[in-house]
Design a protein around this motif. Structure first.
Motif, PDB file in Angstrom:
ATOM      1  N   ARG A   1      -6.924 -18.087   7.382  1.00 20.04           N
ATOM      2  CA  ARG A   1      -5.599 -16.724   6.592  1.00 20.04           C
ATOM      3  C   ARG A   1      -5.636 -15.398   7.389  1.00 20.04           C
ATOM      4  O   ARG A   1      -4.975 -14.387   7.356  1.00 20.04           O
ATOM      5  CB  ARG A   1      -6.820 -16.918   5.264  1.00 20.04           C
ATOM      6  CG  ARG A   1      -6.097 -16.143   4.324  1.00 20.04           C
ATOM      7  CD  ARG A   1      -6.811 -16.427   2.780  1.00 20.04           C
ATOM      8  NE  ARG A   1      -8.292 -16.209   3.092  1.00 20.04           N
ATOM      9  CZ  ARG A   1      -9.395 -16.783   2.907  1.00 20.04           C
ATOM     10  NH1 ARG A   1      -8.638 -17.804   2.478  1.00 20.04           N
ATOM     11  NH2 ARG A   1     -10.978 -16.450   3.009  1.00 20.04           N
ATOM     12  N   HIS A   2      -6.971 -15.058   8.051  1.00 17.18           N
ATOM     13  CA  HIS A   2      -6.755 -14.065   9.019  1.00 17.18           C
ATOM     14  C   HIS A   2      -5.944 -13.780  10.103  1.00 17.18           C
ATOM     15  O   HIS A   2      -4.456 -13.032   9.594  1.00 17.18           O
ATOM     16  CB  HIS A   2      -8.733 -13.940   9.504  1.00 17.18           C
ATOM     17  CG  HIS A   2      -8.300 -12.489   9.977  1.00 17.18           C
ATOM     18  ND1 HIS A   2      -8.569 -11.064   9.877  1.00 17.18           N
ATOM     19  CD2 HIS A   2      -8.423 -12.066  11.611  1.00 17.18           C
ATOM     20  CE1 HIS A   2      -8.044  -9.743  10.443  1.00 17.18           C
ATOM     21  NE2 HIS A   2      -8.258 -10.571  12.055  1.00 17.18           N
TER      22      HIS A   2
ATOM     23  N   CYS B   1      -2.586 -15.378   9.496  1.00 20.03           N
ATOM     24  CA  CYS B   1      -1.552 -14.574   9.045  1.00 20.03           C
ATOM     25  C   CYS B   1      -1.635 -13.790   8.487  1.00 20.03           C
ATOM     26  O   CYS B   1      -0.294 -12.668   8.686  1.00 20.03           O
ATOM     27  CB  CYS B   1      -1.685 -16.348   8.001  1.00 20.03           C
ATOM     28  SG  CYS B   1      -1.577 -17.439   8.173  1.00 20.03           S
ATOM     29  N   GLU B   2      -2.313 -12.976   8.108  1.00 22.95           N
ATOM     30  CA  GLU B   2      -2.650 -11.781   7.698  1.00 22.95           C
ATOM     31  C   GLU B   2      -2.739 -10.127   8.884  1.00 22.95           C
ATOM     32  O   GLU B   2      -1.481  -9.341   8.799  1.00 22.95           O
ATOM     33  CB  GLU B   2      -3.535 -11.069   6.985  1.00 22.95           C
ATOM     34  CG  GLU B   2      -4.204 -11.925   5.715  1.00 22.95           C
ATOM     35  CD  GLU B   2      -5.796 -11.912   4.942  1.00 22.95           C
ATOM     36  OE1 GLU B   2      -6.244 -12.245   3.763  1.00 22.95           O
ATOM     37  OE2 GLU B   2      -6.846 -11.236   5.680  1.00 22.95           O
ATOM     38  N   GLN B   3      -2.694 -10.629  10.011  1.00 25.86           N
ATOM     39  CA  GLN B   3      -2.353 -10.316  11.272  1.00 25.86           C
ATOM     40  C   GLN B   3      -1.158 -10.255  11.736  1.00 25.86           C
ATOM     41  O   GLN B   3      -0.641  -9.127  11.661  1.00 25.86           O
ATOM     42  CB  GLN B   3      -3.144  -9.683  11.973  1.00 25.86           C
ATOM     43  CG  GLN B   3      -5.123 -10.420  11.606  1.00 25.86           C
ATOM     44  CD  GLN B   3      -5.198  -8.538  12.352  1.00 25.86           C
ATOM     45  OE1 GLN B   3      -4.530  -7.965  12.575  1.00 25.86           O
ATOM     46  NE2 GLN B   3      -5.516  -7.954  11.028  1.00 25.86           N
TER      47      GLN B   3
ATOM     48  N   TYR C   1       3.138  -9.614   3.980  1.00 26.51           N
ATOM     49  CA  TYR C   1       2.232 -10.415   2.953  1.00 26.51           C
ATOM     50  C   TYR C   1       2.899 -11.396   2.076  1.00 26.51           C
ATOM     51  O   TYR C   1       2.125 -12.834   1.406  1.00 26.51           O
ATOM     52  CB  TYR C   1       2.208  -9.340   1.650  1.00 26.51           C
ATOM     53  CG  TYR C   1       2.926  -8.458   1.283  1.00 26.51           C
ATOM     54  CD1 TYR C   1       2.987  -9.345  -0.627  1.00 26.51           C
ATOM     55  CD2 TYR C   1       3.374  -8.159   1.492  1.00 26.51           C
ATOM     56  CE1 TYR C   1       4.039  -8.701  -1.186  1.00 26.51           C
ATOM     57  CE2 TYR C   1       4.602  -7.065   0.989  1.00 26.51           C
ATOM     58  CZ  TYR C   1       4.767  -8.067  -0.436  1.00 26.51           C
ATOM     59  OH  TYR C   1       5.844  -7.388  -0.918  1.00 26.51           O
TER      60      TYR C   1
ATOM     61  N   MET D   1       1.958 -15.303   2.965  1.00 24.41           N
ATOM     62  CA  MET D   1       0.333 -15.719   2.859  1.00 24.41           C
ATOM     63  C   MET D   1       0.544 -17.277   1.976  1.00 24.41           C
ATOM     64  O   MET D   1       1.118 -16.707   0.977  1.00 24.41           O
ATOM     65  CB  MET D   1      -0.312 -14.588   2.475  1.00 24.41           C
ATOM     66  CG  MET D   1      -0.928 -13.567   3.155  1.00 24.41           C
ATOM     67  SD  MET D   1      -2.095 -14.890   4.992  1.00 24.41           S
ATOM     68  CE  MET D   1      -2.846 -15.327   3.552  1.00 24.41           C
TER      69      MET D   1
END
Length: 529
Positions: A478-479, A481-483, A487, A490
């Motif tokens: 998940r991290h 994807c966030e980086q 948004y 996600m």
């Protein structure tokens, strides 16, 4: 006009005048594969040559049964004569409703010998309605099948069946060859027809010629190191286009085909050459395949980690290309630790990155990949309208050549390699934003312990994702994807599974994953299972 490497049209830059001169030069250099002449104009001629040179050499092994090249050629000649007696003629399309077996090999080789095209379907798993729809489009009066699969053939067509195993049992396998069947076969005659899923609910039959097939099987690197004395795995479904790469590639080069049973790993451990989808290869351990010298994957995107792992063990090729361009039209030998690419066009093939108006993109810009050259097939069986939609005149090769719209997105890297960027139809809208599902999958795969990831659209507002193995770090995925992503890219939920379900053709079964996700009561909660 069908493109031929022996009369290759000159590349025309008239459609490139909007590009700077330097880019026009690179567009041609990078987009055109090398010229090469296959050693044979029809694939069965290569098989016959090996049967004449080394008749006692083992052609195939399956379930403890062995057949030599001499036996295979003789039985295929005998069957070809029977098919001619029953009214099968050059140009016919012949149903081959079988499972992996030695009789399957005899059946497809016999069909080729009389100038007809075999139409493969695994009758164990294809729904009866689809088999019936395929049969509606075929011309031959005979259906080739096996005794244990005859009940799978639609009842109204059962009287047309010729059971290959029963036919082979009629006469012992002896070394002496009978008279060779000598039907004239033109390179543009069809070799096989491969049915793919159609958007209308009816399957589409892609017409593949001998010229198409010889161009990939009998040139480098498509031959994949196949040679006498080497074992080649036959692990794929007969109805999948890459199965022709395994089967006919092996036999055309005098190697030995190891036909698998239920245990793919057991077969892979015996092989020198293996062709697979990334999903199948991910289930195998390179350390348990000590003899493997060459591995090739295609059919779906390959994760970087999987490519690095296998490239450290043997020669590893990543390929790309839809059935309509004959198995693959790009191949790249991967070096561990370097960015994964699909490389450049294979011999006598071309790839163009074009914009929505069909103009050449500037190098480095994202566009849709169109394929030209010797691998472009003859269109869809009995569907001129769809053929006209997907096959267009090639403005770069000209001289009557055609190109095919792959619906794959890509761009050229600075060093002249093709970087795949997902499918046009993998671009989905989530809350009004355009999201590329493959980009989400790649971001997830950068998470600790994640070997493979798949992102799917659940509804208009929701993405879900699946990662393997079950020990993958969900938070790390998940991290990543966030980086890396906006948004709205996600996934709402990320599920860790022991393994991803596969279709009969060895690709990720996305329909099953979506069904499973919809059954989850806690789809709004990110977690693992």
């Amino acid at each position: 006009m069908t493109f031929s490497p022996t009369d290759k049209p000159c590349f025309s830059r008239r459609a490139l005048t909007h590009l700077p001169d330097a880019q026009q030069v690179l567009f041609e250099q990078w987009g055109c594969g090398p010229s090469a002449r296959p050693g044979f104009s029809s694939v069965h001629q290569a098989v016959e040559m090996h049967a004449a040179r080394a008749p006692e050499a083992t052609a195939a092994v399956a379930a403890g049964q062995r057949i030599s090249y001499g036996q295979l050629n003789r039985q295929a000649n005998r069957l070809a004569a029977r098919l001619i007696e029953q009214g099968v003629a050059r140009g016919d399309t012949v149903a081959l409703f079988v499972e992996r077996s030695i009789p399957m090999l005899v059946g497809l080789l016999a069909v080729l010998k009389i100038g007809a095209a075999y139409v493969p379907q695994d009758a164990r798993i294809v729904p009866p309605l689809q088999l019936a729809m395929v049969l509606e489009t075929l011309t031959a009066p005979v259906i080739l099948t096996l005794s244990n699969l005859q009940a799978c053939v639609p009842e109204a067509q059962a009287q047309r069946c010729l059971c290959l195993d029963a036919f082979l049992a009629e006469e012992p396998w002896v070394a002496e060859d009978n008279d060779r069947v000598s039907t004239a076969v033109d390179p543009d005659d069809l070799c096989f027809v491969l049915f793919t899923s159609g958007t209308t609910g009816r399957p589409n039959g892609v017409r593949v010629s001998h010229r198409n097939l010889c161009n990939i099987l009998l040139t480098e690197p498509g031959r994949m190191g196949m040679a006498p004395g080497r074992n080649v795995g036959q692990i794929l479904n007969i109805g999948f286009d890459m199965a022709a790469w395994e089967i006919l590639g092996c036999l055309a080069h005098g190697a030995t085909l190891i036909i698998r049973g239920k245990d793919i790993a057991h077969t892979a451990a015996q092989c020198d050459v293996l062709i697979a989808t990334p999903s199948i290869l991910a289930t195998l351990d390179p350390q348990r395949c000590p003899d493997l010298k060459v591995v090739a994957v295609a059919g779906e995107p390959c994760p970087q980690g999987l490519a690095d792992r296998w490239a450290a063990h043997c020669d590893f090729y990543n390929g790309c290309g839809p059935t309509e361009t004959t198995i693959v039209n790009t191949l790249h030998r991967h070096v561990p630790g370097t960015p994964l690419s699909i490389g450049r066009p294979t011999p006598n093939n071309t790839v163009y990155v074009l914009d929505a108006q069909g103009r050449a993109c500037e190098l480095g810009e994202t566009g849709e990949m169109w394929a030209g050259g010797a691998g472009v097939t003859a269109g869809y069986l009995g569907n001129a309208e769809l053929t006209a939609q997907r096959y267009r005149p090639d403005p770069f090769l000209g001289a009557g050549a055609v190109m095919f719209r792959t619906r794959d997105l890509g761009r050229w890297t600075r060093d002249g390699q093709l970087e795949p960027l997902g499918r046009v139809d993998d671009q989905v809208k989530i809350r009004g934003f355009r999201v590329e599902l493959d980009a989400v999958s790649v971001a997830l795969e950068a998470g600790d312990g994640c070997a493979r990831a798949v992102a799917l659209k659940l509804d208009e507002r929701t993405l879900v994702a699946f990662v393997t193995p079950a020990s993958a770090d969900i938070d790390a995925c998940r991290h990543q994807c966030e980086q890396r992503l906006a948004y709205y890219c996600m996934p709402r939920a990320i599920y860790a599974l022991d393994q991803l379900p596969l279709t009969a053709r060895g690709k990720v079964d996305k329909a099953q994953l979506l069904h499973w996700a919809r059954q989850r009561q806690d789809v709004k909660e990110i977690g693992d299972v």
